[in-house]
Design a protein around this motif. Structure first.
Motif, short mmCIF file in Angstrom:
data_model
loop_
_atom_site.label_atom_id
_atom_site.label_comp_id
_atom_site.label_asym_id
_atom_site.label_seq_id
_atom_site.Cartn_x
_atom_site.Cartn_y
_atom_site.Cartn_z
N LYS A 62 36.01 80.31 12.96
CA LYS A 62 35.52 80.84 11.69
C LYS A 62 35.25 82.34 11.79
N GLY A 63 35.28 82.86 13.03
CA GLY A 63 35.09 84.29 13.22
C GLY A 63 36.17 85.11 12.54
N GLY A 64 37.34 84.51 12.33
CA GLY A 64 38.43 85.20 11.66
C GLY A 64 38.17 85.42 10.18
N GLU A 65 37.24 84.63 9.61
CA GLU A 65 36.93 84.76 8.18
C GLU A 65 36.05 85.99 7.92
N LYS A 66 35.15 86.26 8.85
CA LYS A 66 34.29 87.45 8.77
C LYS A 66 34.36 88.18 10.11
N PRO A 67 35.50 88.83 10.38
CA PRO A 67 35.73 89.39 11.72
C PRO A 67 34.69 90.40 12.17
N TRP A 68 34.27 91.29 11.28
CA TRP A 68 33.34 92.33 11.71
C TRP A 68 31.96 91.75 12.00
N GLU A 69 31.57 90.77 11.22
CA GLU A 69 30.28 90.11 11.47
C GLU A 69 30.31 89.38 12.81
N TYR A 70 31.42 88.69 13.08
CA TYR A 70 31.57 87.97 14.35
C TYR A 70 31.57 88.94 15.53
N ILE A 71 32.32 90.04 15.39
CA ILE A 71 32.38 91.04 16.46
C ILE A 71 31.01 91.65 16.70
N ALA A 153 44.26 87.55 11.19
CA ALA A 153 45.60 87.78 10.62
C ALA A 153 46.30 86.46 10.30
N VAL A 154 46.26 85.50 11.23
CA VAL A 154 47.00 84.25 11.02
C VAL A 154 46.31 83.33 10.03
N LYS A 155 45.05 83.59 9.70
CA LYS A 155 44.34 82.79 8.70
C LYS A 155 45.04 82.86 7.34
N LEU A 156 45.82 83.92 7.13
CA LEU A 156 46.51 84.10 5.85
C LEU A 156 47.67 83.12 5.69
N ILE A 157 48.08 82.48 6.80
CA ILE A 157 49.20 81.53 6.77
C ILE A 157 48.64 80.13 6.51
N SER A 158 49.06 79.50 5.44
CA SER A 158 48.50 78.20 5.05
C SER A 158 49.00 77.05 5.91
N ASP A 159 50.26 77.09 6.30
CA ASP A 159 50.83 76.01 7.11
C ASP A 159 50.32 76.11 8.54
N SER A 160 49.67 75.06 9.03
CA SER A 160 49.02 75.09 10.35
C SER A 160 50.03 75.28 11.49
N PHE A 161 51.19 74.63 11.37
CA PHE A 161 52.19 74.75 12.43
C PHE A 161 52.72 76.19 12.51
#
Length: 363
Positions: A62-71, A153-161
């Motif tokens: 979930k860090g990818g959703e709010k990257p700066w907060e996670y960092i 970056a990859v969170k933007l891709i809907s297909d998991s595979f």
């Protein structure tokens, strides 16, 4: 890895703590100037990659959703630990100097030296003689930052595979770049070239968390086979892994053998998690890896100091090297782990009681 092992990791992280303990014990053993060169090559092959696999396993996607907060959260955690141990070594620099446990080239600090060295600790650049192992902390932090941006970056891709394929390709490209940089001995601030080559280990840990390797169960025979193959490769192929000096041995063998050995450590940790006393000791060590990382160099020299002062009287060798008696590597490993824990416990107790006393005086 086995579903049973994965459940164990999620439940109080016992297996993770034991794996961390194995990793930090190997780090301390590797720094004890063990005379067997094959053993050194074996340890350095996988003891640091192990920590990156565990970091990938514990990564919160979930860090990818709010990257700066996670960092920011991660930075605060790593920075506090680094500054704590860095500043401790700075504060007691002149004490250690007067004990003659520094190399002869090290001098006593004046006020300006104290200020500069303290500020260096605040920017992940501690230069204290016993702070060498702290180099690993900024590398771990930066590698997690890079991995987090990949996740964002990859969170933007809907297909998991497709998402995992893209993630894999990005990691491969960055890893190849890191291999080229390391191979040409091109160095960047905070060992950026090293953070790139460890990304595959973060990915392995992350995918393990996702359950992609649940078919791999802890297996004694398979683990022994992994150890045998690794030792055979080390025996027949010259070279060694030393991430701090950009040495990757033969990169494909490095990744293959390191991964196999991490699996062997995983198997050992799963079995050990059922040993009543041993699991508690290793779990405690695993929960305090940063304190051991930051203090075991000092623990080595304090041990040397008292051994020479009260028993051997070999004062001439006290300041020659990190350990005065390399043939005692197992003893140094024990001292490096448990004396570091004792020093850390004492420091934090003193700080705690100091804060209580201060609060009492203000009320």
């Amino acid at each position: 890895m086995a579903s049973q092992g994965i459940k164990s990791m999620k439940k109080r992280n016992l297996v993770v703590d034991i794996m961390r303990a194995v990793g930090i014990i190997l780090v301390v053993l590797g720094h004890s100037e063990i005379s067997n060169s094959f053993a050194i090559r074996f340890i350095y092959l996988f003891h640091l990659p192990l920590f990156f696999v565990l970091s990938g396993y514990l990564y919160n996607d979930k860090g990818g959703e709010k990257p700066w907060e996670y960092i920011g959260t991660k930075f605060k955690s790593y920075w506090k630990e680094y500054v704590f141990y860095g500043c401790f070594l700075v504060i007691f620099h002149n004490v250690f100097y007067r004990m003659s446990i520094f190399e002869p080239t090290i001098v006593a600090y004046n006020k300006l030296n104290f200020i500069v060295s303290t500020l260096n600790s605040f920017i992940f650049n501690c230069t204290e003689p016993f702070s060498g192992a702290l180099w690993f902390i900024p590398i771990l932090f930066v590698s997690i930052v890079i991995f987090n941006f990949i996740q964002s970056a990859v969170k933007l891709i809907s297909d998991s595979f497709k998402r995992e394929i893209v993630r894999f390709l990005i990691v491969c490209v960055l890893t190849l770049l890191g291999i080229v940089l390391n191979g040409n001995n091109i160095n960047f601030l905070y060992h950026l070239q090293t953070t790139l080559v460890v990304l595959p280990f973060l990915l392995i840990g992350f995918w393990t968390r996702k359950g992609y390797f649940k078919f791999l169960k802890p297996h004694l025979f398979l683990s022994l086979l992994c150890v045998f193959i690794t030792c055979s490769c080390l025996y027949y192929v010259e070279g060694a892994v030393e991430l701090s000096i950009n040495s990757l041995w033969v990169p494909p063998l490095f990744y293959l053998c390191a991964t196999m050995m991490i699996y062997a450590v995983y198997t050992f940790s799963c079995f050990t998690s059922h040993c009543l006393v041993l699991k508690d000791i290793l779990s405690y060590i695993g929960q305090n890896t940063v304190s051991i990382m930051g203090l075991h160099f000092l623990a080595f020299k304090l041990f040397d100091f008292f051994i020479i002062l009260f028993i051997t009287k070999d004062y001439a060798i006290l300041s020659e090297s990190l350990v005065s008696y390399p043939e005692w590597s197992i003893i140094y490993t024990f001292i490096g782990v448990f004396l570091s824990l004792l020093i850390d416990f004492a420091i934090k107790k003193i700080i705690m009681y100091g804060q209580k006393f201060w609060n009492y005086c203000l009320t």
